[in-house]
Design an enzyme around this catalytic site. Structure first.
Site, mmCIF file in Angstrom:
data_model
loop_
_atom_site.group_PDB
_atom_site.id
_atom_site.type_symbol
_atom_site.label_atom_id
_atom_site.label_comp_id
_atom_site.label_asym_id
_atom_site.label_seq_id
_atom_site.Cartn_x
_atom_site.Cartn_y
_atom_site.Cartn_z
ATOM 1 N N GLN A 165 0.837 -1.208 0.000
ATOM 2 C CA GLN A 165 0.000 0.000 0.000
ATOM 3 C C GLN A 165 0.869 1.255 0.000
ATOM 4 O OE1 GLN A 165 -2.074 0.686 3.696
ATOM 5 N NE2 GLN A 165 -3.666 1.919 2.749
ATOM 6 N N TYR A 176 0.265 4.719 0.271
ATOM 7 C CA TYR A 176 -0.516 5.918 0.610
ATOM 8 C C TYR A 176 0.388 6.964 1.282
ATOM 9 C CZ TYR A 176 -5.362 4.240 -0.156
ATOM 10 O OH TYR A 176 -6.548 3.828 -0.693
ATOM 11 N N GLU A 178 -5.416 9.366 17.993
ATOM 12 C CA GLU A 178 -5.791 10.777 18.206
ATOM 13 C C GLU A 178 -6.793 11.213 17.127
ATOM 14 O OE1 GLU A 178 -2.573 9.749 18.141
ATOM 15 O OE2 GLU A 178 -2.221 9.862 20.294
ATOM 16 N N GLU A 193 -10.057 -1.161 5.234
ATOM 17 C CA GLU A 193 -8.871 -1.334 6.088
ATOM 18 C C GLU A 193 -9.294 -1.398 7.550
ATOM 19 O OE1 GLU A 193 -5.764 1.580 5.460
ATOM 20 O OE2 GLU A 193 -4.511 0.741 7.041
#
Ligand SMILES: Cc1cc2nc3c(=O)[nH]c(=O)nc-3n(C[C@H](O)[C@H](O)[C@H](O)COP(=O)(O)OP(=O)(O)OC[C@H]3O[C@@H](n4cnc5c(N)ncnc54)[C@H](O)[C@@H]3O)c2cc1C
Length: 396
Positions: free
Chosen positions: A126, A128, A383, A244
């Site tokens: 992946q 990203y 967070e 995901e």
């Protein structure tokens, strides 16, 4: 709301248990139980065993040869696999890229890539995150410029999990630098053997090269490797992220981890008594078990809603935060349970090729503790998830 399993669901659970007893290789589950890595070959072997049974594509729709299990079946399967110490299914091709291709890919892309994901021909990773584009993913800078029937890609991806094994990478690239951030991004499939790609390992806290930096220097990618439309990649990227985050609570892993801590705490002693009877340790153990039971019920509630057709929203953020806190607490208890034997930490322990100092269960404990610091960072940091929960539940 009835959270108990139906007769059919219990029968399905028995079928999964029998399959795991018969087909999960013992040396493989032993390695997973000891916290060791099984390498590329191990993952490929487990994928092929599942594929033979038709269970590797359990989340895929039937029209693409999948088993199309519902949310309860998936939950049961994942729970049973964790309890049996089966390896995790590597998600990048199977449960991240495949749903995107099935929804947005061309017929040619579906016919070419999907069977190769299932039979293990292609290992995907992946692409990203970038330096400076993690939580704020839309600020990514890797550039793809159209040149005839190719895109020319320049830039850098980072934290690319198991990219060292990958044949292909699905990448978010910027195709229109003048558009608003989210509107100038495209979704490209890139062959890792293309000239100009350089993969460099990043060594994690546990000493293993699980993630990588991937550099692109004038990498030429055929235009037919574009998924969907140019500059519409953000839509596909977000769709992938919803996949995901499924199964993110990790209930099965926590349960297996908690059982292991209890086993160790019965064998280790503190002040001449079994550690499990130590009031401070027992209180922490009880607290995390209570939290796990509560989360497991929340998880079942969300699964039950999903089965009734409601898409999980902010609940998946709640499960991500709570699930990762619980797993990290269990790792911490495991580390404390083996006391000084967690100190002589050696990364070789997770590769299974050194002699442990102390009992054999102590070897990988520190490595797992350090490695699982990642849980609260990837898949959207805790967070960020808290921000989502606050926004939805408190407004603003
Ligand atoms: C082990 C591991 C494997 C990974 N695998 C992959 C992979 O295969 N492919 C891939 O593309 N990416 C992968 N990632 C990247 C992961 O998705 C990012 O690390 C994650 O999105 C956080 O981005 P960042 O690291 O740039 O941190 P930053 O976004 O820079 O955040 C730094 C800190 O600031 C906090 N923060 C940031 N913004 C906010 C805000 N708005 N409000 C409150 N706090 C905030 C974060 O929570 C964090 O604590 C992986 C990461 C790890 C650790």
């Amino acid at each position: 709301m009835d959270l108990s399993y139906t007769q059919e669901e219990l029968a399905f659970r028995d079928e999964v248990r029998t399959f795991l007893e018969e087909k999960l290789p013992k040396d493989m589950s032993d390695k997973i139980r000891r916290g060791e890595h099984i390498g590329k070959e191990g993952h490929e072997l487990w994928h092929s065993i599942l594929n033979e049974k038709g269970w590797l594509s359990y989340g895929w729709p039937k029209e693409f040869g999948g088993a199309e299990w519902n949310a309860v079946q998936r939950h049961i399967f994942e729970d049973e696999c964790a309890a049996a110490y089966a390896p995790r299914i590597v998600p990048f091709g199977l449960s991240m890229l495949a749903p995107v291709l099935q929804k947005f890919g061309s017929k040619e892309q579906q016919d070419h890539y999907l069977p190769r994901i299932l039979d293990g021909t292609d290992w995907w990773c992946q692409g990203y995150s970038e330096p400076g584009a993690g939580s704020d993913l839309a600020s990514l800078k890797t550039r793809a410029v159209r040149d005839g029937d190719h895109y020319v890609v320049n830039g850098q991806k980072t934290w690319t999990t198991l990219g060292q094994y990958a044949d292909w990478i699905f990448c978010l690239v910027r195709t229109d630098p003048d558009a608003k951030q989210q509107e100038g991004i495209s979704f490209l499939l890139i062959d890792m053997n293309t000239p100009g790609i350089d993969v460099r390992p990043i060594i994690l806290l546990d000493g293993t090269p699980e993630v990588n930096e991937v550099f692109f220097d004038n990498v030429r990618v055929p235009v037919e490797n574009l998924v969907g439309e140019e500059n519409k990649g953000w839509t596909y990227a977000k769709y992938l992220l919803t996949h995901e985050r499924t199964g993110i609570a990790g209930v099965g892993f926590s349960r297996a981890g908690l059982d292991a801590v209890k086993r160790v705490a019965r064998q280790e002693s503190a002040n001449g008594r079994p550690l499990i009877e130590n009031p401070h340790f027992a209180a922490r153990l009880a607290q995390v078990e209570i939290d796990l039971m509560a989360m497991s019920t929340t998880n079942l509630r969300i699964i039950s809603q999903a089965t009734a057709g409601q898409a999980p929203g902010v609940e998946s953020s709640m499960l991500k935060v709570k699930g990762t806190i619980i797993r990290q607490e269990i790792n911490d208890l495991a580390r404390r349970a083996v006391g000084p034997y967690a100190m002589p930490f050696a990364s070789e322990a997770v590769e299974g090729d050194n002699d442990p100092i102390g009992p054999d269960y102590a070897g990988p404990v520190a490595a797992q503790y350090f490695n699982n610091r990642k849980l609260s960072i990837f898949g959207g940091s805790n967070e960020i998830q808290r921000g989502i929960i606050a926004k939805v539940k408190m407004g603003g």
